[in-house]
Design an enzyme around this catalytic site. Sequence first.
Site, PDB file in Angstrom:
ATOM      1  CD  GLU A  90      -2.615  -0.752   2.816  1.00 29.43           C
ATOM      2  OE1 GLU A  90      -3.336  -1.768   3.070  1.00 29.43           O
ATOM      3  OE2 GLU A  90      -2.386   0.331   3.398  1.00 29.43           O
ATOM      4  CB  CYS A 103       2.335   7.461   3.363  1.00 27.17           C
ATOM      5  SG  CYS A 103       2.561   6.248   5.114  1.00 27.17           S
ATOM      6  CB  CYS A 110       5.381  -5.462   9.680  1.00 29.56           C
ATOM      7  SG  CYS A 110       6.083  -4.373  11.164  1.00 29.56           S
ATOM      8  CB  CYS A 114       2.624  -2.729  17.180  1.00 25.78           C
ATOM      9  SG  CYS A 114       4.238  -2.152  17.013  1.00 25.78           S
ATOM     10  CB  CYS A 117       0.014  -1.786  13.776  1.00 17.19           C
ATOM     11  SG  CYS A 117       0.690  -1.459  12.257  1.00 17.19           S
ATOM     12  N   GLY A 164       5.257  -2.015   7.158  1.00 16.39           N
ATOM     13  CA  GLY A 164       6.839  -2.630   7.387  1.00 16.39           C
ATOM     14  C   GLY A 164       7.619  -1.652   8.322  1.00 16.39           C
ATOM     15  CB  SER A 219       6.229   3.991  16.657  1.00 18.32           C
ATOM     16  OG  SER A 219       6.074   4.354  15.413  1.00 18.32           O
ATOM     17  CG  LEU A 220       7.423   6.966  23.330  1.00 16.02           C
ATOM     18  CD1 LEU A 220       8.720   6.272  23.497  1.00 16.02           C
ATOM     19  CD2 LEU A 220       7.611   8.223  23.965  1.00 16.02           C
ATOM     20  CG  ASN A 295      -6.970   5.119  11.224  1.00 15.04           C
ATOM     21  OD1 ASN A 295      -8.196   5.428  10.825  1.00 15.04           O
ATOM     22  ND2 ASN A 295      -5.869   5.934  10.791  1.00 15.04           N
ATOM     23  CB  CYS A 335      -0.118   1.697   8.079  1.00 18.58           C
ATOM     24  SG  CYS A 335      -0.420   2.297   9.697  1.00 18.58           S
TER      25      CYS A 335
HETATM   26  N1  SAH Z   1       7.198   0.265  11.688  1.00 20.40           N
HETATM   27  C1  SAH Z   1       7.519   1.805  11.647  1.00 20.40           C
HETATM   28  C2  SAH Z   1       6.773   2.587  10.543  1.00 20.40           C
HETATM   29  C3  SAH Z   1       5.282   2.044  10.110  1.00 20.40           C
HETATM   30  S1  SAH Z   1       4.038   2.389  11.199  1.00 20.40           S
HETATM   31  C4  SAH Z   1       6.867   2.331  13.126  1.00 20.40           C
HETATM   32  O1  SAH Z   1       6.526   1.594  13.858  1.00 20.40           O
HETATM   33  O2  SAH Z   1       7.126   3.595  13.297  1.00 20.40           O
HETATM   34  C5  SAH Z   1       3.628   4.184  11.028  1.00 20.40           C
HETATM   35  C6  SAH Z   1       2.841   4.736  12.263  1.00 20.40           C
HETATM   36  O3  SAH Z   1       1.540   4.539  12.310  1.00 20.40           O
HETATM   37  C7  SAH Z   1       3.624   4.292  13.527  1.00 20.40           C
HETATM   38  O4  SAH Z   1       3.623   5.272  14.411  1.00 20.40           O
HETATM   39  C8  SAH Z   1       2.440   3.323  14.145  1.00 20.40           C
HETATM   40  O5  SAH Z   1       2.601   2.883  15.360  1.00 20.40           O
HETATM   41  C9  SAH Z   1       1.187   3.947  13.524  1.00 20.40           C
HETATM   42  N2  SAH Z   1       0.144   3.135  13.779  1.00 20.40           N
HETATM   43  C10 SAH Z   1       0.203   1.811  13.508  1.00 20.40           C
HETATM   44  N3  SAH Z   1      -1.379   1.355  13.748  1.00 20.40           N
HETATM   45  C11 SAH Z   1      -2.151   2.404  13.837  1.00 20.40           C
HETATM   46  C12 SAH Z   1      -3.450   2.734  13.866  1.00 20.40           C
HETATM   47  N4  SAH Z   1      -4.325   1.798  14.057  1.00 20.40           N
HETATM   48  N5  SAH Z   1      -3.997   4.013  14.098  1.00 20.40           N
HETATM   49  C13 SAH Z   1      -3.086   5.068  14.065  1.00 20.40           C
HETATM   50  N6  SAH Z   1      -1.616   4.874  13.952  1.00 20.40           N
HETATM   51  C14 SAH Z   1      -1.302   3.565  13.796  1.00 20.40           C
END
Ligand code: SAH
Length: 346
Positions: A90, A103, A110, A114, A117, A164, A219-220, A295, A335
């Site tokens: 995507e 983006c 991945c 998390c 995600c 990813g 991504s804290l 999201n 994502c």
């Molecule tokens: N792997 C990398 C980049 C991809 S995710 C990372 O973890 O940073 C990009 C961002 O989208 C990250 O901050 C991730 O935590 C966030 N993200 C993942 N799922 C999400 C969701 N359901 N709603 C909003 N942001 C989300």
Amino acid sequence: MLNLYGFTKKQLEEKMISLNQKPFRATQMFEWIYKKNVLSFDEMTNMGNDNVKLIKEIFTLDHLKIQKEQISQDGTRKYLFKLDDDNCIETVLMNYEYGQSVCISTQVGCNMGCAFCASGMHKKIRNLEVYEMVLQVLMVQEQLQNEEDENKRRISHVVIMGIGEPFDNYDNVMNFIQIINDPKGLEIGARHITLSTCGIVPKILEFAHFPLQINLAISLHFPTDELRNKYMPINRRYPLDVLLSSIKSYYKETSRRITFEYILLDQINDSITCAKQLIELIKGINCYVNLIPMNESNGLFKRSSRSKIFFDYLHQNNINCTLRREQGHDIDAACGQLRIKEMQKK
Ligand code: SAH
């Protein structure tokens, strides 16, 4: 055959030399494909017929397949690209006042796992090749050539925040960045490129020495090890003190302000207690906090109803922060969502 979009200019120069060609051919080829947007070698009219013939035997200009395009009311566009091996990835285009931002994805699936995600619901199948990342940017730009407003025809910003973990595909991602940043390439300014990682510490330290001034986002999402361990498995490997100390080293090396991303999850990390812990955690770091509305993708987590209170609290405590404006809600632009829907259909 080698896909030309996968070569940095330096690599292409070396390749040309190995083919007994002049290294400046690399610059010419870059200009043809990235500045003049030609789609075939025959259009490269300043290279000499014999040279073109040789080059054609070695390189392709093959593109990805556009499997699906969705355009949102707010101008956000989402692309599902099909790769040669039939995997899908995507890419999202977001339209801002300051420009067009893409983006991009860095892997098929991945492995970071998390919990909130959508991308991580399917394990990594493979890393993306350099050309597969470059073509996400170039092909979205190609789709914009009919825009009335000339300013909207060019991609000015790239965020590496799609499917990813970019630091799990480090070398390819660094080559990709060099290609899109090259003045003879897409010429996207380093300060207009942002890479987001979940916190792979050794790569943060390595990235501090990367020669371009790319923005780094972390991504804290959670202010304590207890919470972060629960929802982000990477934290069990690199806990918060280790992560924060790598960020301090990164800052020492680069003097670049870092961004912390923080998704607000209802009843999980959106209390004032969490806000206080967050402030304490990032104290003394030159940073910026990006609060992200969740999201809702998998039903397990809900969007916070207290995001404004959380934001105000940080703000009152002199933390630089924004509550991210949302786009593309109607087209599954978070994502991994579109790809999952497509996979579920099969
Ligand atoms: N792997 C990398 C980049 C991809 S995710 C990372 O973890 O940073 C990009 C961002 O989208 C990250 O901050 C991730 O935590 C966030 N993200 C993942 N799922 C999400 C969701 N359901 N709603 C909003 N942001 C989300």
